[in-house]
Motif scaffolding. Sequence first.
Motif, PDB file in Angstrom:
ATOM      1  N   TYR A 133       2.028 -15.501   2.820  1.00 35.30           N
ATOM      2  CA  TYR A 133       1.327 -14.241   3.086  1.00 35.30           C
ATOM      3  C   TYR A 133       1.966 -13.127   2.272  1.00 35.30           C
ATOM      4  CZ  TYR A 133       5.198 -13.015   6.270  1.00 35.30           C
ATOM      5  OH  TYR A 133       6.432 -12.729   6.796  1.00 35.30           O
ATOM      6  N   SER A 134       1.255 -11.999   2.183  1.00 31.74           N
ATOM      7  CA  SER A 134       1.764 -10.874   1.408  1.00 31.74           C
ATOM      8  C   SER A 134       1.095  -9.589   1.865  1.00 31.74           C
ATOM      9  CB  SER A 134       1.533 -11.119  -0.089  1.00 31.74           C
ATOM     10  OG  SER A 134       2.340 -10.286  -0.890  1.00 31.74           O
ATOM     11  N   SER A 135       1.609  -8.452   1.360  1.00 29.53           N
ATOM     12  CA  SER A 135       1.093  -7.136   1.770  1.00 29.53           C
ATOM     13  C   SER A 135      -0.214  -6.767   1.094  1.00 29.53           C
ATOM     14  CB  SER A 135       2.131  -6.043   1.463  1.00 29.53           C
ATOM     15  OG  SER A 135       3.308  -6.218   2.205  1.00 29.53           O
ATOM     16  N   ASN A 136      -0.421  -7.232  -0.133  1.00 27.33           N
ATOM     17  CA  ASN A 136      -1.600  -6.946  -0.945  1.00 27.33           C
ATOM     18  C   ASN A 136      -1.629  -5.495  -1.408  1.00 27.33           C
ATOM     19  OD1 ASN A 136      -4.038  -7.613  -2.287  1.00 27.33           O
ATOM     20  ND2 ASN A 136      -5.231  -6.791  -0.606  1.00 27.33           N
ATOM     21  N   ASN A 137      -2.206  -4.610  -0.622  1.00 26.04           N
ATOM     22  CA  ASN A 137      -2.297  -3.197  -0.999  1.00 26.04           C
ATOM     23  C   ASN A 137      -1.450  -2.337  -0.066  1.00 26.04           C
ATOM     24  OD1 ASN A 137      -4.276  -2.679  -3.269  1.00 26.04           O
ATOM     25  ND2 ASN A 137      -5.518  -4.003  -1.974  1.00 26.04           N
ATOM     26  N   ILE A 138      -0.978  -1.214  -0.604  1.00 26.71           N
ATOM     27  CA  ILE A 138      -0.189  -0.273   0.172  1.00 26.71           C
ATOM     28  C   ILE A 138      -0.876   1.089   0.124  1.00 26.71           C
ATOM     29  CG2 ILE A 138       2.066   0.829   0.491  1.00 26.71           C
ATOM     30  CD1 ILE A 138       2.224  -2.178   0.832  1.00 26.71           C
ATOM     31  N   ARG A 139      -1.491   1.480   1.225  1.00 32.35           N
ATOM     32  CA  ARG A 139      -2.041   2.831   1.408  1.00 32.35           C
ATOM     33  C   ARG A 139      -3.059   3.220   0.342  1.00 32.35           C
ATOM     34  NH1 ARG A 139       3.308   6.041   3.858  1.00 32.35           N
ATOM     35  NH2 ARG A 139       4.252   4.140   4.699  1.00 32.35           N
ATOM     36  N   ASN A 140      -4.148   2.492   0.346  1.00 32.27           N
ATOM     37  CA  ASN A 140      -5.303   2.881  -0.460  1.00 32.27           C
ATOM     38  C   ASN A 140      -6.573   2.530   0.304  1.00 32.27           C
ATOM     39  OD1 ASN A 140      -5.739   0.109  -0.850  1.00 32.27           O
ATOM     40  ND2 ASN A 140      -4.802   0.099  -2.874  1.00 32.27           N
ATOM     41  N   ALA A 141      -7.716   2.621  -0.345  1.00 33.05           N
ATOM     42  CA  ALA A 141      -8.976   2.425   0.364  1.00 33.05           C
ATOM     43  C   ALA A 141      -9.155   0.995   0.864  1.00 33.05           C
ATOM     44  CB  ALA A 141     -10.143   2.806  -0.547  1.00 33.05           C
ATOM     45  N   PHE A 142      -8.492   0.045   0.237  1.00 33.72           N
ATOM     46  CA  PHE A 142      -8.568  -1.345   0.690  1.00 33.72           C
ATOM     47  C   PHE A 142      -7.686  -1.592   1.919  1.00 33.72           C
ATOM     48  CE2 PHE A 142      -9.658  -1.630  -3.825  1.00 33.72           C
ATOM     49  CZ  PHE A 142     -10.783  -2.424  -3.788  1.00 33.72           C
ATOM     50  N   THR A 143      -6.563  -0.894   1.969  1.00 37.23           N
ATOM     51  CA  THR A 143      -5.599  -1.057   3.061  1.00 37.23           C
ATOM     52  C   THR A 143      -4.905   0.286   3.285  1.00 37.23           C
ATOM     53  OG1 THR A 143      -5.160  -3.245   2.091  1.00 37.23           O
ATOM     54  CG2 THR A 143      -3.771  -2.569   3.924  1.00 37.23           C
ATOM     55  N   PRO A 144      -5.330   1.069   4.271  1.00 36.87           N
ATOM     56  CA  PRO A 144      -4.783   2.417   4.428  1.00 36.87           C
ATOM     57  C   PRO A 144      -3.397   2.474   5.053  1.00 36.87           C
ATOM     58  CG  PRO A 144      -6.436   1.994   6.109  1.00 36.87           C
ATOM     59  CD  PRO A 144      -6.445   0.802   5.201  1.00 36.87           C
ATOM     60  N   PHE A 145      -2.793   1.316   5.312  1.00 37.45           N
ATOM     61  CA  PHE A 145      -1.484   1.260   5.937  1.00 37.45           C
ATOM     62  C   PHE A 145      -0.500   0.544   5.015  1.00 37.45           C
ATOM     63  CE2 PHE A 145      -4.897   0.739   9.080  1.00 37.45           C
ATOM     64  CZ  PHE A 145      -4.737   1.908   9.801  1.00 37.45           C
ATOM     65  N   GLY A 146       0.724   0.346   5.504  1.00 41.31           N
ATOM     66  CA  GLY A 146       1.671  -0.507   4.801  1.00 41.31           C
ATOM     67  C   GLY A 146       2.905   0.205   4.306  1.00 41.31           C
ATOM     68  N   LYS A 147       4.023  -0.554   4.309  1.00 44.11           N
ATOM     69  CA  LYS A 147       5.275  -0.048   3.746  1.00 44.11           C
ATOM     70  C   LYS A 147       6.061  -1.162   3.058  1.00 44.11           C
ATOM     71  CE  LYS A 147       7.978  -0.326   8.033  1.00 44.11           C
ATOM     72  NZ  LYS A 147       8.976   0.403   8.840  1.00 44.11           N
ATOM     73  N   ALA A 148       5.344  -2.144   2.555  1.00 43.47           N
ATOM     74  CA  ALA A 148       5.958  -3.259   1.819  1.00 43.47           C
ATOM     75  C   ALA A 148       7.059  -3.919   2.632  1.00 43.47           C
ATOM     76  CB  ALA A 148       6.481  -2.781   0.462  1.00 43.47           C
ATOM     77  N   ASP A 149       6.759  -4.192   3.898  1.00 44.80           N
ATOM     78  CA  ASP A 149       7.713  -4.843   4.800  1.00 44.80           C
ATOM     79  C   ASP A 149       7.128  -6.178   5.228  1.00 44.80           C
ATOM     80  OD1 ASP A 149       9.377  -5.705   6.868  1.00 44.80           O
ATOM     81  OD2 ASP A 149       9.753  -3.669   7.573  1.00 44.80           O
ATOM     82  N   MET A 150       7.680  -7.258   4.692  1.00 41.65           N
ATOM     83  CA  MET A 150       7.130  -8.576   4.961  1.00 41.65           C
ATOM     84  C   MET A 150       7.313  -9.018   6.413  1.00 41.65           C
ATOM     85  SD  MET A 150       5.575 -10.116   2.422  1.00 41.65           S
ATOM     86  CE  MET A 150       5.883 -11.878   2.401  1.00 41.65           C
ATOM     87  N   LEU A 151       8.310  -8.502   7.111  1.00 42.86           N
ATOM     88  CA  LEU A 151       8.452  -8.848   8.523  1.00 42.86           C
ATOM     89  C   LEU A 151       7.354  -8.204   9.359  1.00 42.86           C
ATOM     90  CD1 LEU A 151      12.311  -8.769   9.197  1.00 42.86           C
ATOM     91  CD2 LEU A 151      10.837 -10.742   8.756  1.00 42.86           C
ATOM     92  N   VAL A 152       6.944  -7.004   8.994  1.00 43.24           N
ATOM     93  CA  VAL A 152       5.822  -6.356   9.690  1.00 43.24           C
ATOM     94  C   VAL A 152       4.542  -7.155   9.467  1.00 43.24           C
ATOM     95  CG1 VAL A 152       4.341  -4.304   9.725  1.00 43.24           C
ATOM     96  CG2 VAL A 152       6.823  -4.051   9.653  1.00 43.24           C
ATOM     97  N   ILE A 153       4.289  -7.559   8.226  1.00 44.18           N
ATOM     98  CA  ILE A 153       3.089  -8.335   7.925  1.00 44.18           C
ATOM     99  C   ILE A 153       3.144  -9.693   8.623  1.00 44.18           C
ATOM    100  CG2 ILE A 153       1.685  -9.357   6.091  1.00 44.18           C
ATOM    101  CD1 ILE A 153       1.616  -6.331   6.105  1.00 44.18           C
TER     102      ILE A 153
END
Length: 441
Positions: free
Chosen positions: A310-330
Amino acid sequence: MEMDLLIHNVRVWDDKPLMDIGIKNGKIVAIEEGINASATDAIDGEGRAVIPGMVEPHLHLEKAFLHRRMPPVFGTLEEAIRVTGILKGKQERKDVLERSRQVLDMAVMNGTVAIRAHPDVDLIQGLIGVETLVELQDEYKDLLDIQIVAFPQEGIIKSPGTTALMEQAMGMGADVIGGCPYNELTWDDTKRHIDMVFEMAQKYDAPIDMHADFSDEAKDQRFASTAYIAQKTIETGYNGRVSLGHVTSLGALEPEELKPIIDLLHQADISIVTLPATDLYLGGRNDTKNRRRGLTPVRALYEAGVNVAYSSNNIRNAFTPFGKADMLVIGNMLAHAISFGTPVHQAAVLDMGTINAARSIGIGANYGVAVGKQADLVILDTYQVADALLDIPARSWVIKRGKITVVTEHKCKIHRNGCCGQHDHADHLHAAKAPATAAAK
């Protein structure tokens, strides 16, 4: 033997005593109880858990942090494509570098040691994503390893000139041939897109990583290309060198339709990279009841022995408005979404963000917490490996090729009954104690 770095008292395996880890020339040379050796640098883990460094196999850097530039109204995939297309046409090198560094710094602090980045290579933004990543590869070389995918987001057949840009990208330093076969106008064009990706990969002897079958349904053949890709992989002898991201339409298939496709994926040794932050957010948008989760069928793939990451994919854009590049969160998010809560399943999810992810980008042979492997490690501020996804703890120390790259100190006190000082209880206090010789970058 004098060690470059000696890590004392860490939990490598939950069912065994605390271990010491000896590191020399960037490699793990010993994992034993009570190693008696001198070392240039040392860490006392004080019983904390250690895991291999996290790996992000599917990340878009040049499109990160665009969420406030042109905020979406509806939050749909169609809108995300349209909004991002407009913003891509306005990309500027300095801005791309700054936003990419934001993501990379987050990833490094969160214990990521390797990334496969997927910059768009198309007639809208040209090669700016590749150009900036080549620069960042060198800038971050002591902190993490970056692979670059020549990713034709806008299609190949329907966008003449993209093939030449992909060739340029490979000449500039891209490592992987990308694909986006569903972004063509017909099924014949989708198949030709896939064929061209394989032809180019063979030309450069490069691995393949495609966005595939990103849809709630498999009714449109363009979003049902997984079996064709698997057959192509087997025919060309590319087994073990192909990864597919999203692949959400597989989740719409009946078990009897799904099984032969999964069998092909297993035979072709294709890695499937699920992207839960994006796929959960965008999937099932038209469902009015019993809304689908919009994920690839992780459980069925896992049970069949397919390599799932698995992976984060996008960080805070229209495809994925969330995220902080934290693989444990994902990973925690994924475990919830696929109902992987048993101890065995939680361990499997942690593997998906580490061991499986490393394998999906071709670095598995030199990766892991084992003697002889590259010393890319994370010491977590928790005391059982099994608690990694539960606690999502601070990354107390991050080690890249045997060098300490991150030290995190986190202190929290509970003032019970309004008291403080000596009356505070320390039983809930976790503080990562950095050695005097450690330098955080």
